[in-house]
Design a protein around this motif. Sequence first.
Motif, PDB file in Angstrom:
ATOM      1  N   ASP A   1       5.839 -19.588 -25.926  1.00  0.00           N
ATOM      2  CA  ASP A   1       4.924 -20.267 -25.007  1.00  0.00           C
ATOM      3  C   ASP A   1       4.587 -21.679 -25.466  1.00  0.00           C
ATOM      4  N   VAL A   2       5.375 -22.197 -26.416  1.00  0.00           N
ATOM      5  CA  VAL A   2       5.193 -23.573 -26.880  1.00  0.00           C
ATOM      6  C   VAL A   2       6.560 -24.248 -26.906  1.00  0.00           C
ATOM      7  N   ASP A   3       6.549 -25.554 -27.027  1.00  0.00           N
ATOM      8  CA  ASP A   3       7.794 -26.305 -27.162  1.00  0.00           C
ATOM      9  C   ASP A   3       8.264 -26.214 -28.600  1.00  0.00           C
ATOM     10  N   LEU A   4       9.389 -25.543 -28.816  1.00  0.00           N
ATOM     11  CA  LEU A   4       9.912 -25.384 -30.173  1.00  0.00           C
ATOM     12  C   LEU A   4      10.532 -26.683 -30.697  1.00  0.00           C
ATOM     13  N   GLY A   5      10.824 -27.605 -29.812  1.00  0.00           N
ATOM     14  CA  GLY A   5      11.425 -28.857 -30.228  1.00  0.00           C
ATOM     15  C   GLY A   5      12.929 -28.811 -30.371  1.00  0.00           C
ATOM     16  N   VAL A   6      13.513 -27.616 -30.191  1.00  0.00           N
ATOM     17  CA  VAL A   6      14.963 -27.444 -30.265  1.00  0.00           C
ATOM     18  C   VAL A   6      15.390 -26.489 -29.149  1.00  0.00           C
ATOM     19  N   PRO A   7      16.672 -26.515 -28.754  1.00  0.00           N
ATOM     20  CA  PRO A   7      17.150 -25.566 -27.741  1.00  0.00           C
ATOM     21  C   PRO A   7      17.034 -24.121 -28.220  1.00  0.00           C
ATOM     22  N   LEU A   8      16.868 -23.215 -27.281  1.00  0.00           N
ATOM     23  CA  LEU A   8      16.707 -21.797 -27.569  1.00  0.00           C
ATOM     24  C   LEU A   8      17.930 -21.020 -27.105  1.00  0.00           C
ATOM     25  N   VAL A   9      18.496 -20.221 -28.014  1.00  0.00           N
ATOM     26  CA  VAL A   9      19.621 -19.336 -27.714  1.00  0.00           C
ATOM     27  C   VAL A   9      19.160 -17.907 -27.990  1.00  0.00           C
ATOM     28  N   ARG A  10      19.582 -16.959 -27.180  1.00  0.00           N
ATOM     29  CA  ARG A  10      19.167 -15.571 -27.354  1.00  0.00           C
ATOM     30  C   ARG A  10      20.285 -14.748 -27.991  1.00  0.00           C
ATOM     31  N   TRP A  11      19.886 -13.794 -28.842  1.00  0.00           N
ATOM     32  CA  TRP A  11      20.858 -12.879 -29.444  1.00  0.00           C
ATOM     33  C   TRP A  11      21.651 -12.141 -28.370  1.00  0.00           C
ATOM     34  N   GLU A  12      20.986 -11.808 -27.272  1.00  0.00           N
ATOM     35  CA  GLU A  12      21.664 -11.090 -26.191  1.00  0.00           C
ATOM     36  C   GLU A  12      22.822 -11.905 -25.615  1.00  0.00           C
ATOM     37  N   GLN A  13      22.689 -13.228 -25.614  1.00  0.00           N
ATOM     38  CA  GLN A  13      23.773 -14.079 -25.148  1.00  0.00           C
ATOM     39  C   GLN A  13      24.979 -13.980 -26.082  1.00  0.00           C
ATOM     40  N   VAL A  14      24.700 -13.946 -27.385  1.00  0.00           N
ATOM     41  CA  VAL A  14      25.784 -13.793 -28.367  1.00  0.00           C
ATOM     42  C   VAL A  14      26.473 -12.451 -28.164  1.00  0.00           C
ATOM     43  N   LEU A  15      25.674 -11.390 -27.999  1.00  0.00           N
ATOM     44  CA  LEU A  15      26.233 -10.054 -27.825  1.00  0.00           C
ATOM     45  C   LEU A  15      27.151  -9.998 -26.610  1.00  0.00           C
ATOM     46  N   GLU A  16      26.695 -10.504 -25.489  1.00  0.00           N
ATOM     47  CA  GLU A  16      27.503 -10.426 -24.268  1.00  0.00           C
ATOM     48  C   GLU A  16      28.721 -11.338 -24.332  1.00  0.00           C
ATOM     49  N   SER A  17      28.594 -12.458 -25.004  1.00  0.00           N
ATOM     50  CA  SER A  17      29.720 -13.385 -25.116  1.00  0.00           C
ATOM     51  C   SER A  17      30.845 -12.814 -25.967  1.00  0.00           C
ATOM     52  N   TYR A  18      30.482 -11.965 -26.954  1.00  0.00           N
ATOM     53  CA  TYR A  18      31.486 -11.439 -27.884  1.00  0.00           C
ATOM     54  C   TYR A  18      31.778  -9.955 -27.679  1.00  0.00           C
ATOM     55  N   ARG A  19      31.143  -9.326 -26.725  1.00  0.00           N
ATOM     56  CA  ARG A  19      31.299  -7.881 -26.555  1.00  0.00           C
ATOM     57  C   ARG A  19      32.761  -7.475 -26.341  1.00  0.00           C
ATOM     58  N   ASP A  20      33.523  -8.320 -25.646  1.00  0.00           N
ATOM     59  CA  ASP A  20      34.902  -7.945 -25.316  1.00  0.00           C
ATOM     60  C   ASP A  20      35.905  -8.289 -26.411  1.00  0.00           C
ATOM     61  N   ILE A  21      35.497  -9.127 -27.375  1.00  0.00           N
ATOM     62  CA  ILE A  21      36.458  -9.572 -28.397  1.00  0.00           C
ATOM     63  C   ILE A  21      35.956  -9.415 -29.832  1.00  0.00           C
ATOM     64  N   GLY A  22      34.668  -9.145 -30.003  1.00  0.00           N
ATOM     65  CA  GLY A  22      34.123  -9.049 -31.349  1.00  0.00           C
ATOM     66  C   GLY A  22      34.504  -7.759 -32.043  1.00  0.00           C
ATOM     67  N   PRO A  23      34.408  -7.732 -33.382  1.00  0.00           N
ATOM     68  CA  PRO A  23      34.687  -6.498 -34.127  1.00  0.00           C
ATOM     69  C   PRO A  23      33.756  -5.377 -33.662  1.00  0.00           C
ATOM     70  N   ALA A  24      34.343  -4.238 -33.319  1.00  0.00           N
ATOM     71  CA  ALA A  24      33.576  -3.153 -32.693  1.00  0.00           C
ATOM     72  C   ALA A  24      32.388  -2.711 -33.550  1.00  0.00           C
ATOM     73  N   TYR A  25      32.589  -2.623 -34.868  1.00  0.00           N
ATOM     74  CA  TYR A  25      31.499  -2.157 -35.728  1.00  0.00           C
ATOM     75  C   TYR A  25      30.310  -3.103 -35.656  1.00  0.00           C
ATOM     76  N   TRP A  26      30.560  -4.406 -35.822  1.00  0.00           N
ATOM     77  CA  TRP A  26      29.469  -5.367 -35.881  1.00  0.00           C
ATOM     78  C   TRP A  26      28.835  -5.583 -34.511  1.00  0.00           C
ATOM     79  N   ILE A  27      29.618  -5.477 -33.457  1.00  0.00           N
ATOM     80  CA  ILE A  27      29.045  -5.510 -32.110  1.00  0.00           C
ATOM     81  C   ILE A  27      28.117  -4.315 -31.930  1.00  0.00           C
ATOM     82  N   GLY A  28      28.522  -3.159 -32.450  1.00  0.00           N
ATOM     83  CA  GLY A  28      27.686  -1.966 -32.361  1.00  0.00           C
ATOM     84  C   GLY A  28      26.381  -2.116 -33.122  1.00  0.00           C
TER      85      GLY A  28
END
Length: 276
Positions: free
Chosen positions: A150-177
């Motif tokens: 609820d404040v300006d962090l001063g830097v762009p914000l990226v979500r872990w969920e974005q990383v998960l969905e971006s790599y779900r089809d190609i990332g190592p299955a164990y670490w994606i899990g």
Amino acid sequence: MIIPASSAHRLPLNRKERFYTGTVLPMIVAADSFAHLRRFLVLCGVPADVGLEGLQFSTEYSLVESVRTTEERALFAPLPQEKDTPDLVLAGRGWLLVVEAKMFDQPSPRGLAQQLRAQGRIVECMTRGLHIPAPLVRHVALLPAAYQVDVDLGVPLVRWEQVLESYRDIGPAYWIGVLDEALGRHAELVSPPRNFSRNADGHLTGSEIARAFRAGTLAYGWMGREGGLTGAPLGQELESGEWRTHLYQVAIADPANRNWFAIAEFVGLLEQRTTR
């Protein structure tokens, strides 16, 4: 792929922040000899066409503690006082990405903003030393979707969920899990929010307190830490250097509480340690 925590043959899920920032994240985005690294770079705002030649990939990177040679000292002078360690630093020829991530830890958004601001001085030093043009420098916060800002962090914000969905089809299955389970059980495993007591008028990092006190610009006279000036928590932070980035409660007037002490005493301790 969330595995039930009640399994009789399974250890509880690792909740250490460094496990996710220093192991899980690198194992996903750097898999297959960095073949899919650009997906992460693009999520963080780095142009997709940057070169990966000469790539440096570091976790828990402290610039101040890494500079050693005469050439390095000259290149990165003046070095900031902070020994802050961004969770992930990627540097290529002509570009830089610095990531500060949280998973189960919940600092206040204002506190996180102050940490990022202090970290920004290190990013500026890296940028200057490597002669990287500003448009090719990215400093981002990587947070779970449940962390509400609820404040300006001063830097762009990226979500872990974005990383998960971006790599779900190609990332190592164990670490994606592992990441999938951590996010799926986040509400169950997250630490309580770090709130400040009714005695506090604000909060500053140790570096910000010391710098402003010495400059004569500090509006506060008192600071708080569990156990007070001689308590174990502050002693451990002074010994490890974590006092520089740790967020302390500060107050204008003496709260008359055993956990509070004069900022002048704190700065005096710092000076004693530097003259040993």
